[in-house]
Design a protein around this motif. Structure first.
Motif, short mmCIF file in Angstrom:
data_model
loop_
_atom_site.label_atom_id
_atom_site.label_comp_id
_atom_site.label_asym_id
_atom_site.label_seq_id
_atom_site.Cartn_x
_atom_site.Cartn_y
_atom_site.Cartn_z
N ARG A 18 0.82 -1.22 0.00
CA ARG A 18 0.00 0.00 0.00
C ARG A 18 0.85 1.26 0.00
O ARG A 18 0.51 2.27 -0.63
N LEU A 19 1.98 1.20 0.68
CA LEU A 19 2.81 2.39 0.87
C LEU A 19 3.62 2.76 -0.36
O LEU A 19 3.66 3.94 -0.75
N PHE A 20 4.28 1.78 -0.96
CA PHE A 20 5.27 2.13 -1.98
C PHE A 20 4.68 2.85 -3.19
O PHE A 20 5.30 3.81 -3.68
N PRO A 21 3.51 2.45 -3.72
CA PRO A 21 2.97 3.22 -4.85
C PRO A 21 2.73 4.69 -4.53
O PRO A 21 2.92 5.56 -5.38
N ARG A 22 2.34 4.98 -3.27
CA ARG A 22 2.13 6.37 -2.88
C ARG A 22 3.47 7.12 -2.86
O ARG A 22 3.57 8.25 -3.33
N LEU A 23 4.49 6.46 -2.31
CA LEU A 23 5.81 7.10 -2.28
C LEU A 23 6.32 7.37 -3.69
O LEU A 23 6.89 8.44 -3.96
N ALA A 24 6.12 6.42 -4.59
CA ALA A 24 6.57 6.60 -5.97
C ALA A 24 5.83 7.76 -6.64
O ALA A 24 6.43 8.55 -7.39
N ALA A 25 4.54 7.89 -6.35
CA ALA A 25 3.76 8.99 -6.93
C ALA A 25 4.24 10.33 -6.38
O ALA A 25 4.35 11.31 -7.12
N TRP A 26 4.54 10.38 -5.08
CA TRP A 26 5.03 11.63 -4.49
C TRP A 26 6.40 11.99 -5.04
O TRP A 26 6.68 13.15 -5.28
N ARG A 27 7.24 10.99 -5.25
CA ARG A 27 8.55 11.26 -5.85
C ARG A 27 8.39 11.78 -7.27
O ARG A 27 9.08 12.73 -7.67
N ALA A 28 7.50 11.19 -8.04
CA ALA A 28 7.27 11.64 -9.41
C ALA A 28 6.74 13.07 -9.46
O ALA A 28 6.99 13.80 -10.42
N ALA A 29 6.05 13.47 -8.40
CA ALA A 29 5.52 14.84 -8.33
C ALA A 29 6.54 15.84 -7.81
O ALA A 29 6.25 17.03 -7.72
N GLY A 30 7.74 15.35 -7.44
CA GLY A 30 8.81 16.26 -7.08
C GLY A 30 9.31 16.20 -5.66
O GLY A 30 10.27 16.89 -5.31
N ALA A 31 8.68 15.40 -4.80
CA ALA A 31 9.12 15.32 -3.41
C ALA A 31 10.37 14.45 -3.29
O ALA A 31 10.57 13.51 -4.06
N THR A 32 11.22 14.78 -2.33
CA THR A 32 12.35 13.91 -1.96
C THR A 32 11.83 12.87 -0.98
O THR A 32 11.21 13.22 0.02
N VAL A 33 12.09 11.58 -1.28
CA VAL A 33 11.61 10.49 -0.42
C VAL A 33 12.82 9.72 0.10
O VAL A 33 13.60 9.17 -0.67
N LEU A 34 12.98 9.69 1.43
CA LEU A 34 14.08 8.98 2.07
C LEU A 34 13.52 7.91 3.00
O LEU A 34 12.55 8.15 3.73
N ILE A 35 14.15 6.74 2.99
CA ILE A 35 13.68 5.59 3.75
C ILE A 35 14.82 5.04 4.59
O ILE A 35 15.91 4.79 4.08
N GLY A 36 14.58 4.82 5.88
CA GLY A 36 15.52 4.13 6.75
C GLY A 36 15.05 2.70 6.95
O GLY A 36 13.89 2.49 7.33
N ASP A 37 15.92 1.72 6.68
CA ASP A 37 15.47 0.34 6.74
C ASP A 37 16.61 -0.60 7.12
O ASP A 37 17.71 -0.52 6.54
N PRO A 38 16.38 -1.52 8.09
CA PRO A 38 17.42 -2.44 8.53
C PRO A 38 17.37 -3.80 7.85
O PRO A 38 17.75 -4.81 8.44
N GLY A 39 16.88 -3.84 6.61
CA GLY A 39 16.83 -5.10 5.88
C GLY A 39 15.52 -5.83 6.01
O GLY A 39 15.49 -7.07 6.00
N ARG A 40 14.41 -5.12 6.12
CA ARG A 40 13.11 -5.76 6.19
C ARG A 40 12.79 -6.46 4.87
O ARG A 40 13.25 -6.05 3.80
#
Length: 221
Positions: free
Chosen positions: A163-185
């Motif tokens: 559910r989350l990733f398509p929204r993040l991709a759309a926001w990035r395409a619209a110009g937002a900077t998207v940063l993710i912190g992840d420990p290998g999930r």
């Protein structure tokens, strides 16, 4: 965004202790002394209401790494409106304000997280707006309102990731900077991301499978 009332602050205060964050010692959070006892108390007190576990009581590896990156690289948030998704304790939101963000909205569906974020923001002398609303539902408005979107450790379940990733991709395409912190999930789509930093994050064995968790910060390409 209207800041909701936080009648649950007493529960947060009673079950946590202020202490510096291991990877970000310049930030102090109210954190649980032990994971399992609080988890049990939360289930007993809140389970009948269908509320999530007390993710807000811990400094998770993904959030610590992302907060460290923001503190060390202020231009990614300086002067910007920032959205912290799944904010939990508010660690990443607080780091963004400390690094010079114009304003930060911390979004989390858990009312106890909202209470924790308010307490932690005051503890660190910053102002953070909060919301329990599902900001993914209003996704068309997000990119226009926020220049930087921060996501700490949310790819732990397939349903959430799908559910989350398509929204993040759309926001990035619209110009937002998207940063993710992840420990290998397991459900992080690494093939769509660029690794920009990596840290060894101190963690409790109650929370993770090792005491130093290798954790990356990623930029959505």
């Amino acid at each position: 965004m209207t800041q909701p009332e936080t009648p649950n602050a007493a529960f947060v205060e009673d079950n946590t202790t202020p202490r510096p964050v291991p990877l970000c010692p310049e930030i102090t959070l109210r954190l649980a002394d032990e994971a399992l006892p609080l988890w049990t108390r939360t289930e007993e007190a809140l389970g009948r209401m269908g509320l999530p576990p007390p993710f807000w009581a811990f400094a998770w590896a993904g959030g610590q790494a992302l907060a460290r990156y923001v503190l060390d690289n202020p231009p990614v948030v300086r002067g910007r409106a920032v959205l912290d998704l799944g904010a939990g304790s508010g660690l990443v939101a607080i780091a963004a304000m400390a690094a010079g963000a114009q304003r930060v909205l911390a979004a989390d569906p858990d009312r106890w997280a909202i209470a924790a974020i308010g307490l932690n923001a005051r503890l660190n002398g910053v102002e953070v707006s909060v919301t329990c609303e599902d900001v993914l539902e209003g996704s068309d408005r997000i990119a226009a309102r926020f220049g930087t979107i921060l996501v700490g450790d949310l790819f732990y379940e397939r349903e959430v990731a799908d559910r989350l990733f398509p929204r993040l991709a759309a926001w990035r395409a619209a110009g937002a900077t998207v940063l993710i912190g992840d420990p290998g999930r397991s459900y992080l789509p690494k093939d769509r991301l660029v690794r920009i930093a990596e840290y060894g994050v101190p963690q409790s064995r109650e929370l993770e499978d090792m005491e130093i968790k290798r954790t990356a910060v990623w930029r959505l390409a």
